[in-house]
Every structure is written in structure tokens, then in C-alpha cells.
Design a protein around this motif. Structure first.
Motif, PDB file in Angstrom:
ATOM      1  N   SER A  55       0.803  -1.225   0.000  1.00 27.20           N
ATOM      2  CA  SER A  55       0.000   0.000   0.000  1.00 27.20           C
ATOM      3  C   SER A  55       0.835   1.273   0.000  1.00 27.20           C
ATOM      4  N   ASP A  56       2.061   1.209   0.507  1.00 32.52           N
ATOM      5  CA  ASP A  56       2.902   2.396   0.588  1.00 32.52           C
ATOM      6  C   ASP A  56       3.859   2.437  -0.609  1.00 32.52           C
ATOM      7  N   ALA A  57       3.801   3.528  -1.366  1.00 34.50           N
ATOM      8  CA  ALA A  57       4.616   3.654  -2.582  1.00 34.50           C
ATOM      9  C   ALA A  57       6.112   3.661  -2.283  1.00 34.50           C
ATOM     10  N   HIS A  58       6.504   4.144  -1.094  1.00 36.44           N
ATOM     11  CA  HIS A  58       7.919   4.186  -0.737  1.00 36.44           C
ATOM     12  C   HIS A  58       8.503   2.787  -0.530  1.00 36.44           C
ATOM     13  N   LEU A  59       7.649   1.810  -0.347  1.00 44.69           N
ATOM     14  CA  LEU A  59       8.115   0.431  -0.123  1.00 44.69           C
ATOM     15  C   LEU A  59       8.015  -0.430  -1.375  1.00 44.69           C
ATOM     16  N   LEU A 292       9.060  -8.902  12.913  1.00 43.86           N
ATOM     17  CA  LEU A 292       9.575  -7.977  13.920  1.00 43.86           C
ATOM     18  C   LEU A 292      11.002  -7.555  13.579  1.00 43.86           C
ATOM     19  N   THR A 293      11.792  -8.496  13.106  1.00 40.93           N
ATOM     20  CA  THR A 293      13.176  -8.205  12.738  1.00 40.93           C
ATOM     21  C   THR A 293      13.249  -7.188  11.616  1.00 40.93           C
ATOM     22  N   TYR A 294      12.341  -7.332  10.632  1.00 41.09           N
ATOM     23  CA  TYR A 294      12.378  -6.436   9.475  1.00 41.09           C
ATOM     24  C   TYR A 294      11.642  -5.119   9.706  1.00 41.09           C
ATOM     25  N   SER A 295      10.774  -5.038  10.703  1.00 35.66           N
ATOM     26  CA  SER A 295       9.984  -3.820  10.888  1.00 35.66           C
ATOM     27  C   SER A 295      10.519  -2.928  12.003  1.00 35.66           C
ATOM     28  N   ASP A 300      11.791   2.849   7.295  1.00 31.52           N
ATOM     29  CA  ASP A 300      10.787   2.958   6.231  1.00 31.52           C
ATOM     30  C   ASP A 300       9.499   2.239   6.616  1.00 31.52           C
ATOM     31  N   VAL A 301       9.632   1.028   7.155  1.00 29.57           N
ATOM     32  CA  VAL A 301       8.453   0.255   7.545  1.00 29.57           C
ATOM     33  C   VAL A 301       7.742   0.919   8.716  1.00 29.57           C
ATOM     34  N   MET A 302       8.500   1.372   9.701  1.00 28.20           N
ATOM     35  CA  MET A 302       7.893   2.043  10.844  1.00 28.20           C
ATOM     36  C   MET A 302       7.214   3.344  10.429  1.00 28.20           C
ATOM     37  N   GLY A 303       7.817   4.047   9.457  1.00 28.81           N
ATOM     38  CA  GLY A 303       7.193   5.258   8.938  1.00 28.81           C
ATOM     39  C   GLY A 303       5.885   4.963   8.241  1.00 28.81           C
ATOM     40  N   ALA A 304       5.857   3.883   7.454  1.00 34.91           N
ATOM     41  CA  ALA A 304       4.624   3.493   6.771  1.00 34.91           C
ATOM     42  C   ALA A 304       3.552   3.074   7.769  1.00 34.91           C
ATOM     43  N   LEU A 305       3.972   2.402   8.848  1.00 33.18           N
ATOM     44  CA  LEU A 305       3.016   1.975   9.880  1.00 33.18           C
ATOM     45  C   LEU A 305       2.423   3.191  10.596  1.00 33.18           C
ATOM     46  N   LYS A 306       3.272   4.148  10.953  1.00 32.67           N
ATOM     47  CA  LYS A 306       2.780   5.363  11.610  1.00 32.67           C
ATOM     48  C   LYS A 306       1.833   6.127  10.698  1.00 32.67           C
ATOM     49  N   LYS A 307       2.159   6.184   9.403  1.00 36.45           N
ATOM     50  CA  LYS A 307       1.293   6.873   8.447  1.00 36.45           C
ATOM     51  C   LYS A 307      -0.072   6.194   8.362  1.00 36.45           C
ATOM     52  N   MET A 308      -0.077   4.853   8.369  1.00 36.64           N
ATOM     53  CA  MET A 308      -1.339   4.128   8.309  1.00 36.64           C
ATOM     54  C   MET A 308      -2.176   4.374   9.559  1.00 36.64           C
ATOM     55  N   LEU A 309      -1.499   4.392  10.727  1.00 33.82           N
ATOM     56  CA  LEU A 309      -2.225   4.594  11.982  1.00 33.82           C
ATOM     57  C   LEU A 309      -2.776   6.007  12.113  1.00 33.82           C
ATOM     58  N   THR A 310      -2.094   6.992  11.529  1.00 38.76           N
ATOM     59  CA  THR A 310      -2.575   8.372  11.597  1.00 38.76           C
ATOM     60  C   THR A 310      -3.603   8.682  10.529  1.00 38.76           C
ATOM     61  N   VAL A 311      -3.443   8.083   9.350  1.00 38.00           N
ATOM     62  CA  VAL A 311      -4.392   8.302   8.264  1.00 38.00           C
ATOM     63  C   VAL A 311      -5.717   7.654   8.568  1.00 38.00           C
ATOM     64  N   GLY A 312      -5.724   6.500   9.249  1.00 37.30           N
ATOM     65  CA  GLY A 312      -6.954   5.787   9.562  1.00 37.30           C
ATOM     66  C   GLY A 312      -7.921   6.627  10.378  1.00 37.30           C
ATOM     67  N   PRO A 313      -7.513   7.151  11.555  1.00 38.64           N
ATOM     68  CA  PRO A 313      -8.411   7.993  12.336  1.00 38.64           C
ATOM     69  C   PRO A 313      -8.830   9.268  11.607  1.00 38.64           C
ATOM     70  N   ALA A 314      -7.891   9.860  10.817  1.00 42.56           N
ATOM     71  CA  ALA A 314      -8.232  11.081  10.082  1.00 42.56           C
ATOM     72  C   ALA A 314      -9.310  10.792   9.047  1.00 42.56           C
ATOM     73  N   PHE A 315      -9.211   9.609   8.380  1.00 38.78           N
ATOM     74  CA  PHE A 315     -10.203   9.242   7.387  1.00 38.78           C
ATOM     75  C   PHE A 315     -11.570   9.013   8.031  1.00 38.78           C
ATOM     76  N   GLN A 316     -11.570   8.414   9.223  1.00 41.46           N
ATOM     77  CA  GLN A 316     -12.840   8.200   9.929  1.00 41.46           C
ATOM     78  C   GLN A 316     -13.485   9.522  10.344  1.00 41.46           C
ATOM     79  N   ASN A 317     -12.656  10.513  10.706  1.00 44.67           N
ATOM     80  CA  ASN A 317     -13.198  11.823  11.099  1.00 44.67           C
ATOM     81  C   ASN A 317     -13.825  12.550   9.920  1.00 44.67           C
ATOM     82  N   THR A 318     -13.247  12.353   8.726  1.00 49.85           N
ATOM     83  CA  THR A 318     -13.845  12.992   7.540  1.00 49.85           C
ATOM     84  C   THR A 318     -15.181  12.374   7.186  1.00 49.85           C
ATOM     85  N   LEU A 319     -15.343  11.069   7.481  1.00 53.02           N
ATOM     86  CA  LEU A 319     -16.616  10.409   7.212  1.00 53.02           C
ATOM     87  C   LEU A 319     -17.699  10.909   8.154  1.00 53.02           C
ATOM     88  N   LYS A 320     -17.302  11.296   9.376  1.00 51.00           N
ATOM     89  CA  LYS A 320     -18.281  11.784  10.336  1.00 51.00           C
ATOM     90  C   LYS A 320     -18.762  13.177   9.946  1.00 51.00           C
TER      91      LYS A 320
END
Length: 320
Positions: A55-59, A292-295, A300-320
Motif C-alpha cells: 500500500s505504501d509507494a515508498h516500499l 519484527l526483525t524487518y519492521s 521505512d516500515v515504521m514510517g509506513a506503519l505510523k502513516k497508516m495509523l494516523t491516516v486511519g483515524p483522520a479518514f474516519q473523522n472525515t466520514l463523520k
């Protein structure tokens, strides 16, 4: 009737009994819960890693493509053995039919063999990235990556097609109890009432070849990588190169060490307890440790994970 009974006892087509882990445990219920939680962790960790990579273009690079293939192998790898073991413990039925045993054996051997070659492919990818960075886009193009990944799966299946039919056609008589929690080749061979020494030599040579080729590729790749790192002028470049390779080397040492013990050491080094513990390690724990070893050690992987976790709640707020 006597002839039928003799046939059932001397062919591979009656049920086997998997002794498993729980009979040796003082707290089988607790062990069952721990393994179930570990199984869920392995599935979720590898699934999240695959999702992030796709899902992340950087990866979208060859290195992460091969990591996603490793995660896919680990998901199937642990699913081949653990669900059956947990179901047997819950239902109290430890039987497995000969076709099911052969299928489990084939999938397990295929996945193990595929992972051997995939780890070698990942080492070659790091060699090209560090030693030939300017030619990297050409040498590791999308077509080349797909070809290499397909080759890993194919070579692993060749190993499965060679070992499984021969193992399952040996006559089995007497006890049908497999002192293991899944149908592993050495454990099943112990039940045969015929001479398996020639086949064991063949299996040993096959495993040596399956390990020697990838180990040669990995050793050669990392020797060239170390020489290239030694010539680097900047400390930052050396640090980045070491960080990129250390995760892969950790996975290689864990997986190949367990495989060498299981298939290459003489029988005098093996005991039932040691074999079981080593099998638990690379069958159940390794699929949990690999993502766990690779993440955790990868920005890069941790950055993609943080982006997913922050984008998820933001997307839910826009739906509300």
C-alpha cells in the motif's frame, strides 16, 4: 481378513497418530493458549507487513517485494502445522490420515525449500544494491524480481515433489505414533519397517545441495558487501549498509541453523526433546520473529506503519 489386516498395517494408507507437544507438557491448556496467541501474532504481523509493503509507494522496491514474499511464506508455513495441532488438542483426536500427512509434509518441505532460496535471493538483492547501485534498476527490474521469486517457489516445490512421495511409499508397520506435532520427514521415517538407510543418504545429499547453493550465494554476496562497505568514505554510508544487511543476516542465521540441525547432523546428536524444541523454534517462533526483525529495525516500515495509523483515524473523522 488376515490379509486385509496385514495390508493395513504395512502400507502408508491407514491413519497416523501425532503425539504432539501437549502430551509432554505439565500444563497443556496453558501451552495451547500460548501457541494459539503466537499463531495469531504471526498471522497478524505478517499480514500487516504485506499490507504496508503493497500500500505504501515508498516500499515498492525489490527489497520489500522479497520481504513480502517471505511474510507470505511464513503465513502459510505456520498455517500448515499449528491449526491441526490446536484442533487435535481441543477435540482430543490426534489422528491424521496418510493423504493429509503427505499433503502436510509436501507443503512444509516446499515452503522450507522456497525460503532457503528466497533468503539467498534477498542476499543477492542487497549485493546489487550496495555494490552496483547505478545498475540496480536494471539488474533488479520488476521482471527480474518476479522471475527470481517464482524460481524460489519452483525450486522449493521440486524438493517437496522429490521427498514426499518417496517417504510416504515406505511400508509402515507396528506403531503408527509420530513423535512430533506434524508430519516431518525424519519423524515419519522412524516408523518404517524397511531399510531406509539409502534414502536417508539421498535425503542428506539433497538437503546439503539445498543448503549449499543458497549458503554459497549468501556468503559470496556478503563478502562482496563487506569489501564495498570497507571502501566507503562516509560513516553514514557504512551505518546504513550495515543496518540494511543486519536484519537479513539475523533471519538467515536463525533459519539455516535450525535446518542444519534437523537435516544434516548425525542421528547421535538428536533426541526427541531437542528435535521438538528446534521444530517449535523454526516452525512457530520464526514466523513471529521475522516480521519484527524487518519492521522494528527499519525506519521505512515504521514510517509506513505510523502513516497508516494516523491516516486511519483522520479518514474516519472525515466520514463523520
Amino acid at each position: 481378513m488376515a490379509n486385509v489386516a496385514w495390508t493395513a498395517n504395512h502400507t502408508g494408507w491407514s491413519d497416523f497418530i501425532l503425539v504432539g507437544l501437549f502430551r509432554q507438557s505439565k500444563h497443556p491448556a496453558l501451552l495451547c493458549v500460548v501457541i494459539f496467541v503466537t499463531f495469531l501474532m504471526a498471522l497478524s504481523e505478517n499480514a500487516v507487513l504485506i499490507f504496508l509493503i503493497h500500500s505504501d509507494a515508498h516500499l515498492h522496491t525489490p527489497m520489500y517485494f522479497f520481504i513480502s514474499q517471505l511474510s507470505l511464506m511464513d503465513m502459510v508455513y505456520i498455517s500448515v502445522t499449528v491449526p491441526k495441532m490446536l484442533l487435535d488438542q481441543v477435540t482430543g483426536v490426534n489422528k491424521i490420515s496418510a493423504p493429509a500427512c503427505g499433503t502436510q509434509m509436501f507443503l512444509y518441505v516446499t515452503l522450507a525449500g522456497s525460503e532457503f532460496f528466497l533468503l539467498a535471493t534477498m542476499a543477492y538483492d542487497r549485493y546489487v544494491a550496495i555494490c552496483h547501485p547505478l545498475r540496480y534498476p536494471v539488474l533488479m527490474s520488476c521482471k527480474v524480481c518476479l522471475f527470481l521469486a517464482s524460481g524460489c517457489w519452483l525450486l522449493g516445490s521440486v524438493d517437496g515433489f522429490m521427498l514426499t512421495p518417496i517417504t510416504m511409499t515406505f511400508p509402515f508397520c507396528g506403531s503408527r505414533e509420530i513423535y512430533h506435532f506434524f508430519c516431518e520427514v525424519p519423524a515419519v521415517l522412524k516408523l518404517s519397517c524397511s531399510d531406509t538407510s539409502v534414502y536417508e543418504i539421498f535425503m542428506y545429499l539433497c538437503c546439503v545441495l539445498m543448503l549449499l547453493v543458497p549458503v554459497t550465494i549468501i556468503s559470496s554476496s556478503y563478502l562482496c558487501i563487506l569489501l564495498t562497505i570497507h571502501r566507503m568514505n562516509t560513516a553514514e554510508g557504512r551505518k546504513k549498509a550495515f543496518a540494511t544487511c543486519s536484519s537479513h543476516l539475523t533471519v538467515v542465521i536463525l533459519f539455516y541453523g535450525a535446518a542444519i540441525y534437523t537435516y544434516m547432523l548425525p542421528s547421535s546428536y538428536h533426541t526427541l526433546e531437542k528435535d521438538t524444541m528446534v521444530s517449535v523454534f523454526y516452525t512457530i517462533l520464526t514466523p513471529v520473529l521475522n516480521p519484527l526483525t524487518y519492521s522494528l529495525r527499519n525506519k521505512d516500515v515504521m514510517g509506513a506503519l505510523k502513516k497508516m495509523l494516523t491516516v486511519g483515524p483522520a479518514f474516519q473523522n472525515t466520514l463523520k
